[in-house]
Design a protein around this motif. Structure first.
Motif, PDB file in Angstrom:
ATOM      1  N   VAL A 160      11.373 120.190  56.348  1.00  0.00           N
ATOM      2  CA  VAL A 160      12.723 120.407  56.868  1.00  0.00           C
ATOM      3  C   VAL A 160      13.600 120.940  55.742  1.00  0.00           C
ATOM      4  O   VAL A 160      13.839 120.261  54.743  1.00  0.00           O
ATOM      5  CB  VAL A 160      13.307 119.097  57.446  1.00  0.00           C
ATOM      6  N   ILE A 161      14.067 122.177  55.913  1.00  0.00           N
ATOM      7  CA  ILE A 161      14.860 122.843  54.876  1.00  0.00           C
ATOM      8  C   ILE A 161      16.261 123.092  55.428  1.00  0.00           C
ATOM      9  O   ILE A 161      16.417 123.673  56.498  1.00  0.00           O
ATOM     10  CB  ILE A 161      14.208 124.175  54.462  1.00  0.00           C
ATOM     11  N   TYR A 162      17.268 122.658  54.670  1.00  0.00           N
ATOM     12  CA  TYR A 162      18.662 122.886  55.057  1.00  0.00           C
ATOM     13  C   TYR A 162      19.196 124.210  54.513  1.00  0.00           C
ATOM     14  O   TYR A 162      20.046 124.832  55.122  1.00  0.00           O
ATOM     15  CB  TYR A 162      19.556 121.764  54.545  1.00  0.00           C
ATOM     16  N   LEU A 163      18.722 124.597  53.321  1.00  0.00           N
ATOM     17  CA  LEU A 163      19.164 125.841  52.689  1.00  0.00           C
ATOM     18  C   LEU A 163      17.971 126.461  51.993  1.00  0.00           C
ATOM     19  O   LEU A 163      17.250 125.775  51.276  1.00  0.00           O
ATOM     20  CB  LEU A 163      20.287 125.562  51.685  1.00  0.00           C
ATOM     21  N   SER A 164      17.759 127.738  52.243  1.00  0.00           N
ATOM     22  CA  SER A 164      16.681 128.475  51.596  1.00  0.00           C
ATOM     23  C   SER A 164      17.315 129.510  50.672  1.00  0.00           C
ATOM     24  O   SER A 164      18.126 130.331  51.121  1.00  0.00           O
ATOM     25  CB  SER A 164      15.809 129.167  52.652  1.00  0.00           C
ATOM     26  N   GLY A 165      16.973 129.446  49.399  1.00  0.00           N
ATOM     27  CA  GLY A 165      17.614 130.341  48.452  1.00  0.00           C
ATOM     28  C   GLY A 165      16.642 131.007  47.512  1.00  0.00           C
ATOM     29  O   GLY A 165      15.698 130.398  47.034  1.00  0.00           O
ATOM     30  N   GLU A 166      16.888 132.273  47.258  1.00  0.00           N
ATOM     31  CA  GLU A 166      16.162 133.072  46.282  1.00  0.00           C
ATOM     32  C   GLU A 166      17.206 133.773  45.418  1.00  0.00           C
ATOM     33  O   GLU A 166      18.395 133.729  45.737  1.00  0.00           O
ATOM     34  CB  GLU A 166      15.269 134.084  47.003  1.00  0.00           C
ATOM     35  N   PRO A 167      16.797 134.451  44.354  1.00  0.00           N
ATOM     36  CA  PRO A 167      17.804 135.112  43.510  1.00  0.00           C
ATOM     37  C   PRO A 167      18.632 136.162  44.251  1.00  0.00           C
ATOM     38  O   PRO A 167      19.799 136.367  43.919  1.00  0.00           O
ATOM     39  CB  PRO A 167      16.960 135.768  42.405  1.00  0.00           C
TER      40      PRO A 167
END
Length: 197
Positions: free
Chosen positions: A65-72
């Protein structure tokens, strides 16, 4: 006749000086407007990211369960967005560099409704251009779960939001580079979901 020629020479030199100053003022005004545009895009992102909701993204699974997915160069989260006059709704929001135009990439925001019916297909995946001519964007994510403040290039922690997100936007226009830095402290970062048994 000599007096007339002298007057014409003086007026011509004054006009040349005036036109040079007018061109300089126009360049300064254009650069100021462009910097204000980049700063406005940065403030908009700060506000949107700071209101990220601790809700699962659509790509989450029961085991992840992911609330925020971030990459550069990309960030995805759930948030409340305006959808009309005095109206708002929960949307899944993705911010990234989109298609390239003649001046560079376009920073776009894609909004997808969290809930929908067959009648709302036209509302899905609404893409909004935020700013054009973007040459670079970089997101970083603050993790404070270990007690230390660690900045990371990516975020995929389960059931947690980062404490903050910082970013920089660089835009090239007419041979000049404009940049703006943003910092968003997430309002609901400390809200922890109860573990499911």
């Amino acid at each position: 006749m000599l007096v007339g020629l002298a007057l014409v020479a003086v007026i011509s030199s004054l006009m040349i000086v005036f036109l040079g100053q007018a061109r300089t003022m126009m360049r300064i005004e254009k650069a100021t407007e462009m910097q204000m545009e980049v700063d406005a895009a940065s403030r908009f992102l700060e506000t949107a990211i700071s209101h990220a909701e601790p809700l699962p993204l659509s790509k989450s699974s029961p085991d992840n369960v992911i609330y925020l997915s971030g990459e550069p160069d990309r960030i995805e989260f759930n948030g409340i967005q305006a959808i009309g006059f005095r109206s708002s709704a929960l949307r899944e929001i993705a911010v990234s560099l989109g298609n390239e135009d003649q001046s560079g990439h376009i920073l776009t925001i894609v909004q997808k409704p969290r809930r929908g019916s067959e009648n709302s297909k036209s509302d899905e995946n609404q893409s909004v251009r935020l700013i054009a001519g973007v040459t670079a964007i970089r997101f970083e994510y603050l993790d404070t779960s270990t007690g230390a403040s660690l900045w990371s290039d990516s975020w995929s922690a389960q059931r947690r939001l980062p404490a903050a997100v910082r970013f920089t936007i660089s835009v090239d226009r007419d041979g000049a580079t404009y940049s703006s830095a943003g910092f968003a402290r997430l309002d609901l970062a400390d809200t922890q979901a109860e573990p499911m048994n």
